[in-house]
Design an enzyme around this catalytic site. Structure first.
Site, PDB file in Angstrom:
ATOM      1  N   SER A 113      80.628  12.928  25.809  1.00  0.00           N
ATOM      2  CA  SER A 113      80.860  12.402  24.463  1.00  0.00           C
ATOM      3  C   SER A 113      82.327  12.597  24.076  1.00  0.00           C
ATOM      4  CB  SER A 113      79.901  13.103  23.488  1.00  0.00           C
ATOM      5  OG  SER A 113      79.851  12.459  22.253  1.00  0.00           O
TER       6      SER A 113
ATOM      7  N   ASP B  73      73.350   3.754  24.697  1.00  0.00           N
ATOM      8  CA  ASP B  73      73.814   5.009  24.111  1.00  0.00           C
ATOM      9  C   ASP B  73      74.115   4.787  22.633  1.00  0.00           C
ATOM     10  OD1 ASP B  73      75.493   7.220  23.267  1.00  0.00           O
ATOM     11  OD2 ASP B  73      75.850   7.662  25.372  1.00  0.00           O
TER      12      ASP B  73
ATOM     13  N   HIS C  61      71.930   9.513  24.752  1.00  0.00           N
ATOM     14  CA  HIS C  61      73.356   9.812  24.715  1.00  0.00           C
ATOM     15  C   HIS C  61      73.761  10.554  25.979  1.00  0.00           C
ATOM     16  CE1 HIS C  61      77.276  10.589  23.273  1.00  0.00           C
ATOM     17  NE2 HIS C  61      77.073  11.805  22.797  1.00  0.00           N
TER      18      HIS C  61
END
Length: 522
Positions: free
Chosen positions: A235, A463, A491
């Protein structure tokens, strides 16, 4: 609001929010005109040598297999000074690593740095509580796993903004204002939050940028005795890792960037595109839900499910729901956050169905529990610092998405086009940096990292938090990028159940065999 942890609508091509899932479609995006990030000189400046040459003092900590130390770095790299003991001009960064196994000394691969994202996620907690168990044996034997909380995060002189009671009140503020009074209340809440951060954090607040955190990682690399930095970032951790590669391409080793961010995008575009990402994830959840006879959002299709969710949230806005805690009701903002929390992982979908079913019956406790998990609010009412570090980093990395409430209000239709369910709230959440007390030091930029070793960029097609097109955008910028696509939900992709993705990443980390660019895992 989930937009606090990154912040997303229309990119090139389809404006519906559905991602472009063609692995070959990388590199064409609205940020193509952003200026390049220039590498730093390969030679370490003389005034930084005391930091690069420091010796870490390790001690046992946490679980038995870990040891910890503190790394000193300059508060301001433009004025580093030379006294590592000067607490006013340096920052102490907490570091952990797995101890060498079986007394063999340094592992063959050296160190593998890991960052879980955020910005604001604690790398120390992640390494000690998750990575050491989740990473496969061949990776753990090849490397010493290393986690360093970035400046302002976790145990590294954390950013502070509000008391726990103040944070409780802040999370309840209506983020879909219906009139001028509610708009004023929201902007005032953002202002109080910013003032609290300035008061409680001090001058560190102006030095928590991703560029500075990437420079800190290079100091740690040297202190650990590694010639190159090996790294897995998830991320926001991809933004940090890509920034490192852009600044220090000659010292970038095996980098895996999972759930990639695109550094060439403006804050407004990032926020709007993440909005579309959550809409895509919600549609996937809704398709799964409406196929069940007891779906709390009905069985008439995805579009009607979205309308039913919006109607439920509107009812909660008019009348908050009771919970297990007599002192806390479920407001619309908390309910929305609970829904968003479940979008990060398809494994949370059954729990979300139960929470929505309970909410329809007047019980807000399950959705409140999901919201508390997102905000990292403990059973005792205490909060971690992730929701303070997050805007502190985001607001200094990029100019604000909006200059004031009028701009945010004007943008609502475009955000609602990206997501009929979440758009309005996400648009107003993007206003949070407008009153930030320190000026941003970053801007949208492209990262080439020319001369670096192969970099594996991983993107998941549905995602929610880091839309797939961001992986395409980053892979299109990085000269040595290999794009690895996972067609699925949730995610990030590594260590989330795909043998195909895991095998490709493990082979790269341990053997240096980067996957072929454009590899797709179903």
């Amino acid at each position: 609001m989930a937009t606090a942890l990154l912040l997303a609508g229309c990119s090139n091509g389809d404006s519906s929010g559905e991602p472009d899932t063609d692995p070959s479609a990388k590199g064409t995006h609205a940020g193509a005109d952003a200026p390049p990030l220039k590498p730093l000189p390969a030679k370490i400046p003389d005034d930084l040598r005391p930091f690069y040459e420091q010796k870490l003092s390790w001690h046992s900590c946490g679980p038995a297999e870990f040891e910890c130390a503190t790394l000193r770095v300059p508060l301001d790299y433009d004025k580093p000074g030379d006294d590592l003991k000067d607490a006013a001009e340096t920052v102490g960064l907490a570091v952990t690593r797995t101890k060498p196994q079986n007394g063999k000394g340094k592992p063959e691969g050296g160190s593998l740095h890991v960052n879980p994202g955020g910005p604001g996620g604690s790398a120390i907690e992640y390494v000690q509580q998750s990575a050491a168990l989740a990473y496969p044996p061949q990776v753990r034997e090849h490397y010493s796993l290393v986690g360093m909380d970035p400046r302002g995060v976790g145990r590294s002189e954390p950013v502070a903004c509000l008391s726990d009671k103040q944070m409780d009140a802040y999370t309840r503020v209506d983020q879909t204002p219906d009139d001028a009074k509610e708009t004023d209340a929201l902007t005032a809440a953002y202002g109080r939050f910013a003032e609290g951060c300035e008061k409680r954090t001090g001058k560190l607040l102006g030095h928590v940028s991703t560029t500075e955190a990437a420079r800190d990682m290079d100091v740690l690399r040297a202190a650990l005795g590694d010639k190159k930095l090996n790294y897995v970032g998830a991320s926001y951790g991809t933004y940090l890792g890509a920034t490192y590669a852009g600044l220090f391409p000659q010292r970038s080793g095996r980098l895996v960037l999972d759930g990639a961010m695109d550094p060439s995008l403006s804050a407004r575009r990032v926020n709007r595109e993440q909005t579309a990402g959550f809409e895509t994830a919600f549609k996937a959840f809704a398709r799964d839900c409406v196929a069940m006879s007891d779906c709390p959002l009905g069985t008439d299709g995805v579009k009607e499910a979205g309308k039913n969710l919006s109607a439920l949230l509107a009812r909660v806005d008019r009348k908050p729901l009771k919970t297990d805690d007599p002192s806390r009701t479920l407001t619309e903002s908390l309910a929305t956050t609970g829904v968003i929390r479940a979008m990060y992982d398809e494994g949370s979908w059954p729990g979300l169905r139960e929470a929505l079913t309970a909410a329809k019956k007047g019980d807000g406790a399950p959705l409140l529990a999901l919201s508390d998990d997102y905000y990292e609010r403990g059973p005792d009412g205490s909060y971690s610092n992730i929701m303070y570090a997050n805007p502190a980093v985001n607001c200094i990395d990029l100019p604000p998405a909006f200059s004031g409430a009028a701009e945010a209000r004007k943008s609502v239709p475009s955000f609602e086009k990206a997501s009929p369910v979440f758009g309005r709230g996400f648009a107003w959440a993007a206003l949070n940096c407008a009153e930030w007390p320190v000026e941003p030091t970053g801007e949208p930029h492209r990262i080439a990292a020319k001369g670096a070793d192969p970099i594996v960029v991983v993107g998941t097609t549905r995602d929610p938090a880091t839309p797939y097109r961001w992986a395409q955008g980053l892979a299109g910028q990085l000269t040595p990028a290999r794009l690895l696509t996972y067609k699925g939900d949730g995610h990030t992709a590594y260590l989330r159940g795909s043998d195909c993705v895991d095998s490709a990443v493990n082979a790269y980390l341990v053997q240096g065999k980067a996957p072929k660019d454009g590899t797709t895992c179903g």
